[in-house]
Design an enzyme around this catalytic site. Sequence first.
Site, PDB file in Angstrom:
ATOM      1  CG  HIS A  21      33.692  -4.206  -0.818  1.00  0.00           C
ATOM      2  ND1 HIS A  21      34.310  -5.356  -0.383  1.00  0.00           N
ATOM      3  CD2 HIS A  21      33.631  -3.377   0.260  1.00  0.00           C
ATOM      4  CE1 HIS A  21      34.599  -5.225   0.909  1.00  0.00           C
ATOM      5  NE2 HIS A  21      34.191  -4.039   1.322  1.00  0.00           N
ATOM      6  CG  ASP A  77      37.629  -4.860  -1.925  1.00  0.00           C
ATOM      7  OD1 ASP A  77      38.862  -4.879  -1.752  1.00  0.00           O
ATOM      8  OD2 ASP A  77      36.916  -5.888  -1.857  1.00  0.00           O
TER       9      ASP A  77
HETATM   10  C1  RNT Z   1      37.610 -10.513  -1.607  1.00  0.00           C
HETATM   11  C2  RNT Z   1      36.633  -9.531  -1.090  1.00  0.00           C
HETATM   12  C3  RNT Z   1      37.055  -8.807   0.161  1.00  0.00           C
HETATM   13  C4  RNT Z   1      38.490  -8.388   0.141  1.00  0.00           C
HETATM   14  C5  RNT Z   1      38.895  -7.444   1.247  1.00  0.00           C
HETATM   15  C6  RNT Z   1      40.366  -7.384   1.393  1.00  0.00           C
HETATM   16  O1  RNT Z   1      37.215 -11.076  -2.801  1.00  0.00           O
HETATM   17  O2  RNT Z   1      36.305  -8.617  -2.073  1.00  0.00           O
HETATM   18  O3  RNT Z   1      36.203  -7.754   0.385  1.00  0.00           O
HETATM   19  O4  RNT Z   1      38.834  -7.799  -1.070  1.00  0.00           O
HETATM   20  O5  RNT Z   1      38.240  -7.757   2.395  1.00  0.00           O
HETATM   21 ZN    ZN Z   2      35.105  -6.955  -1.506  1.00  0.00          ZN
END
Ligand code: RNT
Ligand code: ZN
Length: 418
Positions: A286, A327
């Site tokens: 992410h 993300d």
């Molecule tokens: C949260 C995580 C997760 C979310 C998403 C919406 O801290 O990063 O991945 O941001 O699933």
């Molecule tokens: Zn995340």
Amino acid sequence: MSYTEAKAKYAAIGIDTDAAIAKLKAVPVSLHCWQGDDVRGFDTDPNKPLTGGIQTTGNYPGRARTPEELMADLDVVMKLCPGTKKMNLHASYAIFDEDNGGWVDRDKLEPKHFQKWVDFCKERGLGCDFNPTFFSHPKCDPLTLASANEETRRFWIDHGKACIRISQYLAEELGQPCVMNIWTGDGFKDIPADRMGPRVRYKESIDAILSESFDFDLVKPCVESKVFGIGVEAYTVGSAEFALSYAAMNKDKCIPLMDNGHYHPTEVVSDKIPALLAFFPEIALHITRPIRWDSDHVVLLDDETKEICKEIVRCGGLDGRVKMALDYFDASINRISAWVVGFRNVQKALLMALLTPDMAALQDADNWSELMVLQEELKTMPFGEIWEQYCRECGAPADGEWFATVKQYEADVLSNRN
Ligand code: RNT
Ligand code: ZN
């Protein structure tokens, strides 16, 4: 300077710019649907607060309120970004209507609730990643998969299993693997009396979810770790050691996911990428921008974003080993602009990495002087011309050409939402 001149400069250091462009064009980067509506989704009251330790800040006008609005916004974003996109959905973005029987709770979700998304992806030639939504829901007690309450746990396990079936459906329909990421905000605000119990329950719950049958070539379940969240500062069930150990012990059905907002501030995911790739055939990322904590700001073309992309490229991650997703969620600026800036920056950082010569021989020869000179001089190579050529070949606007479209869309469309 023209593209031809810039190309010659790169050729002089052994880089084929056309090959770099061709390579990048084929690599999917997942575009997170949740930047468009501040992670609210369509399956619960959109005005309830976000839970699970995540938070959006700001109330810039114009957030998407319906699937139609979100899809329209995504179309604008994709037109303004070069490169191959993949959708990334959360389960909370299920679409309920009369044709599919209306609303159901998260434990009862079915592929049919994502058929409209499949149509959307098919029309645009996109693959799709997926995420069970273990937050912002009345059944968070506040824990989910790690809850001490059997009924709570059962509900969220059933949600996870439903999401495996939906991920398999997305992969089969769209002909591309579906990365399905398990993240929960399970944790405590204050010092726990029992750190082990929740972790053992979390482990057993993920085992139960992954006992649902799926084809590991099509569905790529991930476990995402975290260090802490707002309101859950003292203890996170799915810590780094927990998530990584889970993935390592279940390599036949699970891969690790690193979010670069989820580590202590001096730790860097760029350094962790080759460490994990030494053991795992595939990993997922992410990409975000943490400021002091997991603040999920728009990704900039900053040093760590460049370093992450450099490691992805250098480690052979573009050939499918590294699954890349954005993300972040900023509700304080135009959301289309937020999406586009972040996506374009990841593309830029990847292109920069592809335009970097392999300097391992200098390192191996202990030639740190020359390595430093070369690395520093690379910073003033004519990258902008290659980026412009890439945008041109992708049919996307160059820098300086796209923000007017965002402003127009805001005036014509976003400003009518309230
Ligand atoms: C949260 C995580 C997760 C979310 C998403 C919406 O801290 O990063 O991945 O941001 O699933
Ligand atoms: Zn995340």
